[in-house]
Scaffold this active site. Structure first.
Site, short mmCIF file in Angstrom:
data_model
loop_
_atom_site.label_atom_id
_atom_site.label_comp_id
_atom_site.label_asym_id
_atom_site.label_seq_id
_atom_site.Cartn_x
_atom_site.Cartn_y
_atom_site.Cartn_z
N TYR A 78 8.04 7.51 2.91
CA TYR A 78 7.99 6.20 2.10
C TYR A 78 8.42 5.15 2.84
O TYR A 78 7.85 3.82 2.63
CB TYR A 78 8.63 6.45 0.76
N THR B 162 10.02 4.15 -14.06
CA THR B 162 8.71 4.39 -13.84
C THR B 162 8.82 5.97 -13.67
O THR B 162 9.59 6.76 -13.45
CB THR B 162 8.19 4.02 -12.65
N ASN C 46 -1.28 -1.84 -5.30
CA ASN C 46 -0.08 -1.38 -6.36
C ASN C 46 0.16 -0.10 -6.09
O ASN C 46 1.40 0.61 -6.10
CB ASN C 46 -0.19 -1.80 -7.74
N ILE D 182 -6.82 -4.35 -9.37
CA ILE D 182 -5.58 -3.70 -9.41
C ILE D 182 -5.67 -2.19 -9.04
O ILE D 182 -6.28 -1.37 -10.05
CB ILE D 182 -4.83 -3.63 -10.74
N LYS E 203 6.06 1.70 3.67
CA LYS E 203 6.27 0.43 3.10
C LYS E 203 6.49 -0.63 4.29
O LYS E 203 6.12 -1.75 4.29
CB LYS E 203 7.32 0.47 2.00
#
Length: 248
Positions: A151, A188, A87, A6, A155
């Site tokens: 971003y 987050t 991640n 991870i 992605k």
């Protein structure tokens, strides 16, 4: 033994994924710039292997060096199943094209796109065991958001890599699977950065501030649990983008 690698496991969604996998009896390799002591304790309590590698994912040299060590460990451990969670991600630079900081832009591309490419490339070349790669994506991959050109673009690139690499594995007759997971808006540190943006840099600032004010942000444990339940309890379709809203 099942084992999960991870990136960005020290906090946020990565930490929640690690906690859920540890509770499921899965060994953990954490790769990030900082380490989470809670994961060490939880792994000890559940009697599963835990290892951490310090790595700046914005540095291709560090990524290659660290994952050479990781692949050596995999040859030693020989897990029966391997899960890889790409991640780690960054939102900066937030701003309109023409006003972006180049250093932040390069770091964004390295962390969000190049590092997952390199990690997947090295492990696909090395792994003989069954492996599932999960690329954490975003709804921003599928629609333009003013102020998020970096971003959104990285992605979107992640989604296409997922689909293409999965197709290649299927053509080769490999049992490896590669999916993307869109976790929606979560509570987050990244959301804190978004809410602290300047209005002139981020057109949808008020919308994201409202998400927090009205309690519309999901906690990362809920999002992680939905993902792990998908991986461990259902038959997944390689190359597919899965959405948290379809799983909860």
């Amino acid at each position: 033994m099942k084992l999960a690698i991870i990136t960005g496991a020290s906090k946020g969604l990565g930490a929640s994924i690690a906690k859920k996998m540890i509770k499921e009896g899965t060994a953990i390799i954490s790769v990030s710039r900082t380490e989470n002591p809670e994961l060490i304790e939880l792994a000890a309590e559940n009697q599963v292997f835990y290892g951490h590698y310090f790595c700046n994912l914005a540095s291709p040299e560090e990524v290659e060096s660290v994952f050479r060590e990781v692949t050596a460990l995999l040859r030693e451990k020989q897990p029966e199943a391997l899960y890889v969670f790409n991640n780690a991600g960054v939102i900066d630079p937030i701003g309109t094209a023409g006003n972006l900081d180049h250093k932040a832009l390069i770091q964004n591309v390295h962390v969000n796109l190049i590092a997952p490419f390199m990690i997947s490339n090295m492990l696909l070349n090395e792994a003989s065991r069954d492996m599932t790669i999960v690329n954490i994506t975003s709804g921003a991959a599928e629609r333009p958001i003013q102020g998020w050109s970096a971003y959104c673009s990285t992605k979107a690139g992640m989604n296409m890599f997922t689909e293409t690499a999965a197709l290649e594995q299927q053509t080769a007759g490999s049992s490896h699977k590669i999916i993307a997971y869109s976790p929606g808006v979560m509570d987050t540190d990244m959301q804190s950065i978004i809410r602290s943006s300047a209005k002139e840099d981020f057109h949808d600032l008020e919308k994201f501030q409202t998400y927090k004010e009205k309690g519309m942000l999901r906690d990362t444990d809920t999002v992680a649990n939905a993902l792990i339940d998908l991986l461990l309890k259902k038959e997944i379709e390689s190359g597919k983008v899965y959405y948290v809203n379809d799983l909860i």
